[in-house]
Design an enzyme around this catalytic site. Sequence first.
Site, mmCIF file in Angstrom:
data_model
loop_
_atom_site.group_PDB
_atom_site.id
_atom_site.type_symbol
_atom_site.label_atom_id
_atom_site.label_comp_id
_atom_site.label_asym_id
_atom_site.label_seq_id
_atom_site.Cartn_x
_atom_site.Cartn_y
_atom_site.Cartn_z
ATOM 1 N N ARG A 161 0.826 -1.219 0.000
ATOM 2 C CA ARG A 161 0.000 0.000 0.000
ATOM 3 C C ARG A 161 0.858 1.267 0.000
ATOM 4 O O ARG A 161 0.535 2.267 0.666
ATOM 5 C CB ARG A 161 -0.955 0.030 1.200
ATOM 6 C CG ARG A 161 -1.863 -1.157 1.334
ATOM 7 C CD ARG A 161 -2.954 -1.201 0.276
ATOM 8 N NE ARG A 161 -3.932 -2.210 0.594
ATOM 9 C CZ ARG A 161 -3.870 -3.470 0.150
ATOM 10 N NH1 ARG A 161 -2.891 -3.853 -0.664
ATOM 11 N NH2 ARG A 161 -4.807 -4.334 0.481
ATOM 12 N N SER A 233 -10.616 1.089 3.805
ATOM 13 C CA SER A 233 -9.891 0.755 5.044
ATOM 14 C C SER A 233 -9.262 2.025 5.599
ATOM 15 O O SER A 233 -8.557 2.730 4.870
ATOM 16 C CB SER A 233 -8.775 -0.248 4.758
ATOM 17 O OG SER A 233 -9.318 -1.409 4.190
ATOM 18 N N GLU A 329 -4.432 5.008 6.483
ATOM 19 C CA GLU A 329 -4.220 4.801 5.045
ATOM 20 C C GLU A 329 -4.611 6.023 4.200
ATOM 21 O O GLU A 329 -3.818 6.461 3.367
ATOM 22 C CB GLU A 329 -4.990 3.553 4.573
ATOM 23 C CG GLU A 329 -4.666 3.211 3.139
ATOM 24 C CD GLU A 329 -5.422 2.005 2.624
ATOM 25 O OE1 GLU A 329 -5.081 0.884 3.017
ATOM 26 O OE2 GLU A 329 -6.355 2.192 1.813
HETATM 27 P P1 FAD Z 1 -7.685 10.093 -4.414
HETATM 28 O O1 FAD Z 1 -8.381 9.662 -3.179
HETATM 29 O O2 FAD Z 1 -8.233 11.253 -5.144
HETATM 30 O O3 FAD Z 1 -6.154 10.383 -4.064
HETATM 31 C C1 FAD Z 1 -5.416 9.495 -3.262
HETATM 32 C C2 FAD Z 1 -3.937 9.938 -3.296
HETATM 33 O O4 FAD Z 1 -3.417 9.760 -4.609
HETATM 34 C C3 FAD Z 1 -3.743 11.424 -2.965
HETATM 35 O O5 FAD Z 1 -2.500 11.559 -2.307
HETATM 36 C C4 FAD Z 1 -3.650 12.086 -4.343
HETATM 37 O O6 FAD Z 1 -2.867 13.265 -4.320
HETATM 38 C C5 FAD Z 1 -2.958 11.007 -5.138
HETATM 39 N N1 FAD Z 1 -3.324 11.026 -6.565
HETATM 40 C C6 FAD Z 1 -4.552 10.786 -7.102
HETATM 41 N N2 FAD Z 1 -4.476 10.829 -8.456
HETATM 42 C C7 FAD Z 1 -3.189 11.109 -8.756
HETATM 43 C C8 FAD Z 1 -2.477 11.293 -9.980
HETATM 44 N N3 FAD Z 1 -3.060 11.174 -11.184
HETATM 45 N N4 FAD Z 1 -1.153 11.598 -9.909
HETATM 46 C C9 FAD Z 1 -0.510 11.715 -8.716
HETATM 47 N N5 FAD Z 1 -1.133 11.549 -7.541
HETATM 48 C C10 FAD Z 1 -2.446 11.245 -7.557
HETATM 49 N N6 FAD Z 1 -7.668 0.602 -1.900
HETATM 50 C C11 FAD Z 1 -7.004 -0.555 -2.112
HETATM 51 O O7 FAD Z 1 -5.778 -0.551 -2.269
HETATM 52 N N7 FAD Z 1 -7.668 -1.742 -2.164
HETATM 53 C C12 FAD Z 1 -9.003 -1.830 -2.015
HETATM 54 O O8 FAD Z 1 -9.551 -2.913 -2.085
HETATM 55 C C13 FAD Z 1 -9.725 -0.626 -1.768
HETATM 56 N N8 FAD Z 1 -11.060 -0.663 -1.560
HETATM 57 C C14 FAD Z 1 -11.719 0.495 -1.279
HETATM 58 C C15 FAD Z 1 -13.103 0.414 -1.039
HETATM 59 C C16 FAD Z 1 -13.831 1.559 -0.754
HETATM 60 C C17 FAD Z 1 -15.308 1.455 -0.483
HETATM 61 C C18 FAD Z 1 -13.168 2.821 -0.748
HETATM 62 C C19 FAD Z 1 -13.947 4.082 -0.490
HETATM 63 C C20 FAD Z 1 -11.792 2.906 -0.972
HETATM 64 C C21 FAD Z 1 -11.065 1.735 -1.240
HETATM 65 N N9 FAD Z 1 -9.681 1.766 -1.478
HETATM 66 C C22 FAD Z 1 -9.004 0.599 -1.725
HETATM 67 C C23 FAD Z 1 -8.942 3.033 -1.435
HETATM 68 C C24 FAD Z 1 -9.001 3.836 -2.769
HETATM 69 O O9 FAD Z 1 -10.107 3.455 -3.545
HETATM 70 C C25 FAD Z 1 -7.732 3.647 -3.597
HETATM 71 O O10 FAD Z 1 -6.603 4.067 -2.872
HETATM 72 C C26 FAD Z 1 -7.777 4.428 -4.920
HETATM 73 O O11 FAD Z 1 -6.669 4.106 -5.719
HETATM 74 C C27 FAD Z 1 -7.817 5.950 -4.721
HETATM 75 O O12 FAD Z 1 -8.115 6.531 -5.969
HETATM 76 P P2 FAD Z 1 -8.664 8.016 -6.120
HETATM 77 O O13 FAD Z 1 -8.637 8.354 -7.575
HETATM 78 O O14 FAD Z 1 -9.959 8.156 -5.441
HETATM 79 O O15 FAD Z 1 -7.520 8.840 -5.366
HETATM 80 P P1 NAP Z 2 -10.639 -10.386 4.127
HETATM 81 O O1 NAP Z 2 -10.602 -11.158 2.859
HETATM 82 O O2 NAP Z 2 -11.751 -10.642 5.101
HETATM 83 O O3 NAP Z 2 -9.255 -10.522 4.882
HETATM 84 C C1 NAP Z 2 -9.014 -9.851 6.117
HETATM 85 C C2 NAP Z 2 -7.566 -9.418 6.135
HETATM 86 O O4 NAP Z 2 -6.742 -10.575 6.098
HETATM 87 C C3 NAP Z 2 -7.250 -8.582 4.922
HETATM 88 O O5 NAP Z 2 -6.824 -7.350 5.387
HETATM 89 C C4 NAP Z 2 -6.186 -9.342 4.148
HETATM 90 O O6 NAP Z 2 -4.996 -8.586 3.920
HETATM 91 C C5 NAP Z 2 -5.808 -10.509 5.047
HETATM 92 N N1 NAP Z 2 -5.829 -11.791 4.297
HETATM 93 C C6 NAP Z 2 -6.908 -12.604 4.086
HETATM 94 N N2 NAP Z 2 -6.521 -13.716 3.436
HETATM 95 C C7 NAP Z 2 -5.190 -13.596 3.213
HETATM 96 C C8 NAP Z 2 -4.224 -14.417 2.561
HETATM 97 N N3 NAP Z 2 -4.549 -15.600 2.006
HETATM 98 N N4 NAP Z 2 -2.949 -13.974 2.504
HETATM 99 C C9 NAP Z 2 -2.598 -12.797 3.036
HETATM 100 N N5 NAP Z 2 -3.472 -11.964 3.662
HETATM 101 C C10 NAP Z 2 -4.746 -12.365 3.761
HETATM 102 O O7 NAP Z 2 -10.624 -8.822 3.786
HETATM 103 P P2 NAP Z 2 -11.793 -7.857 3.325
HETATM 104 O O8 NAP Z 2 -11.908 -6.783 4.305
HETATM 105 O O9 NAP Z 2 -13.009 -8.628 2.912
HETATM 106 O O10 NAP Z 2 -11.146 -7.210 2.010
HETATM 107 C C11 NAP Z 2 -10.903 -8.014 0.883
HETATM 108 C C12 NAP Z 2 -9.739 -7.445 0.094
HETATM 109 O O11 NAP Z 2 -10.064 -6.119 -0.350
HETATM 110 C C13 NAP Z 2 -8.460 -7.315 0.920
HETATM 111 O O12 NAP Z 2 -7.362 -7.624 0.108
HETATM 112 C C14 NAP Z 2 -8.433 -5.864 1.318
HETATM 113 O O13 NAP Z 2 -7.110 -5.335 1.440
HETATM 114 C C15 NAP Z 2 -9.128 -5.186 0.146
HETATM 115 N N6 NAP Z 2 -9.817 -3.959 0.596
HETATM 116 C C16 NAP Z 2 -9.062 -2.857 0.769
HETATM 117 C C17 NAP Z 2 -9.648 -1.671 1.156
HETATM 118 C C18 NAP Z 2 -8.823 -0.407 1.278
HETATM 119 O O14 NAP Z 2 -9.408 0.653 1.383
HETATM 120 N N7 NAP Z 2 -7.533 -0.498 1.269
HETATM 121 C C19 NAP Z 2 -11.011 -1.618 1.419
HETATM 122 C C20 NAP Z 2 -11.747 -2.801 1.276
HETATM 123 C C21 NAP Z 2 -11.144 -3.976 0.855
HETATM 124 P P3 NAP Z 2 -4.832 -7.482 2.755
HETATM 125 O O15 NAP Z 2 -5.696 -6.341 3.174
HETATM 126 O O16 NAP Z 2 -3.369 -7.184 2.807
HETATM 127 O O17 NAP Z 2 -5.254 -8.093 1.465
#
Ligand code: FAD
Ligand code: NAP
Length: 334
Positions: A161, A233, A329
């Site tokens: 991340r 998250s 995050e």
């Molecule tokens: P923004 O929120 O607008 O920006 C985020 C950051 O990126 C800021 O620092 C901004 O300055 C920078 N940025 C944005 N665009 C650019 C660009 N073109 N150039 C340079 N910098 C830039 N994340 C995960 O990793 N995995 C998930 O499964 C996941 N699930 C999510 C589920 C939900 C319901 C929500 C609300 C969020 C989730 N996220 C997840 C987080 C988020 O969606 C991601 O981080 C996504 O990539 C952010 O994109 P954005 O365009 O909205 O960025």
């Molecule tokens: P999940 O599948 O219930 O798992 C719970 C946590 O355990 C997750 O954080 C995941 O890590 C870890 N995990 C589960 N199985 C794993 C494996 N086989 N090996 C390594 N790590 C494992 O999680 P969830 O909340 O439903 O989300 C599903 C996926 O979507 C996850 O990968 C999660 O990161 C992603 N997600 C991200 C965001 C965000 O905003 N960043 C929001 C929603 C969902 P990881 O998180 O490292 O994968």
Amino acid sequence: MLNNQDLSRCNTFGLPCVAQTLFRFEQVSQLSALSAAIKEYAQHRVLGGGSNVIMHPDLPGLTIQVANKGIRLLCEHDNFWLVEAGAGEVWHDFVAYTLEQGWYGLENLALIPGTVGAAPVQNIGAYGLELEQRVHSVLAWNLLEGALYEFSAEECEFSYRDSMFKRAQPGTWLIVAVRFRLPRQWQPLLQYPDLRDHVSLQAAPTAQAVFDAVCEVRRTKLPDPAKVGNAGSFFKNPVVQAKQYAVLRTQHPNVVAYAQADGRYKLAAGWLIDQAGWKGREAGAVAMHPRQALVMTNCGGAVLEDVLNLAQQIQSDVQQKFGVQLEQEPVLYA
Ligand code: FAD
Ligand code: NAP
């Protein structure tokens, strides 16, 4: 340029926010003008879809909203497709489009909100796939120098991340496009329990079936930001040394953790928050989601202070109970 722009609908948490000046970046020909424009402002920042940001109510200076589009197949190699997408493309739509074309490999990252350009910033990941596994290179404009660079995946310094773009001084880089290396010999990635045990993925699943399953699971487990404000998250899963994990496991035998390739352990932050008593609990106008303790939600009318206060209380409780520091995050926009 637009002055006094309301951005409360441009961040998925739904925090009230007004940008002093907004610049909508739609094409590469605007880049030089943009680098000149930032010199007129004391501060500037880059915004995508606003799904990973927590916004201050007043954003001084210039806010650059990235909206440049375009998807093209650059070339077909024996082993992979090389596909380029403009930073302003909607991530989920791009994933769906690649599948329609038969370019598989992004399906585990379906339904992640936001834009293509933000995806490398935090090296988005879900269900055992991280963006870095599919990135060929990133085209990024250095706003301060006024120059375009192409960074290989290695040069992006991706980690969990995180990337060099996320660590750089805010406002340095504007990612213009991302080039993806999508494998022609496709293999499903099904190690996460929600996919491994999914009824539709038991026999020779297709990439489309994986995409559909990911969308279905996410719709069931996660709050839809269109209905309930959230930024996904709220904390990263902390990665700790094996020694610290061993101590934790002695004190808390049920601790949820995953061994990493480098010998460390990734702790499930959602479990830590749940055990600290915060799952489903409200504080002011915000709460930790009852089905997913890692997601902070806007109960209606939340302001930045509510968010920061709750985050701080949780960090403090988790630190006290487990000796583990939770790192936020979403990026704080001020
Ligand atoms: P923004 O929120 O607008 O920006 C985020 C950051 O990126 C800021 O620092 C901004 O300055 C920078 N940025 C944005 N665009 C650019 C660009 N073109 N150039 C340079 N910098 C830039 N994340 C995960 O990793 N995995 C998930 O499964 C996941 N699930 C999510 C589920 C939900 C319901 C929500 C609300 C969020 C989730 N996220 C997840 C987080 C988020 O969606 C991601 O981080 C996504 O990539 C952010 O994109 P954005 O365009 O909205 O960025
Ligand atoms: P999940 O599948 O219930 O798992 C719970 C946590 O355990 C997750 O954080 C995941 O890590 C870890 N995990 C589960 N199985 C794993 C494996 N086989 N090996 C390594 N790590 C494992 O999680 P969830 O909340 O439903 O989300 C599903 C996926 O979507 C996850 O990968 C999660 O990161 C992603 N997600 C991200 C965001 C965000 O905003 N960043 C929001 C929603 C969902 P990881 O998180 O490292 O994968």
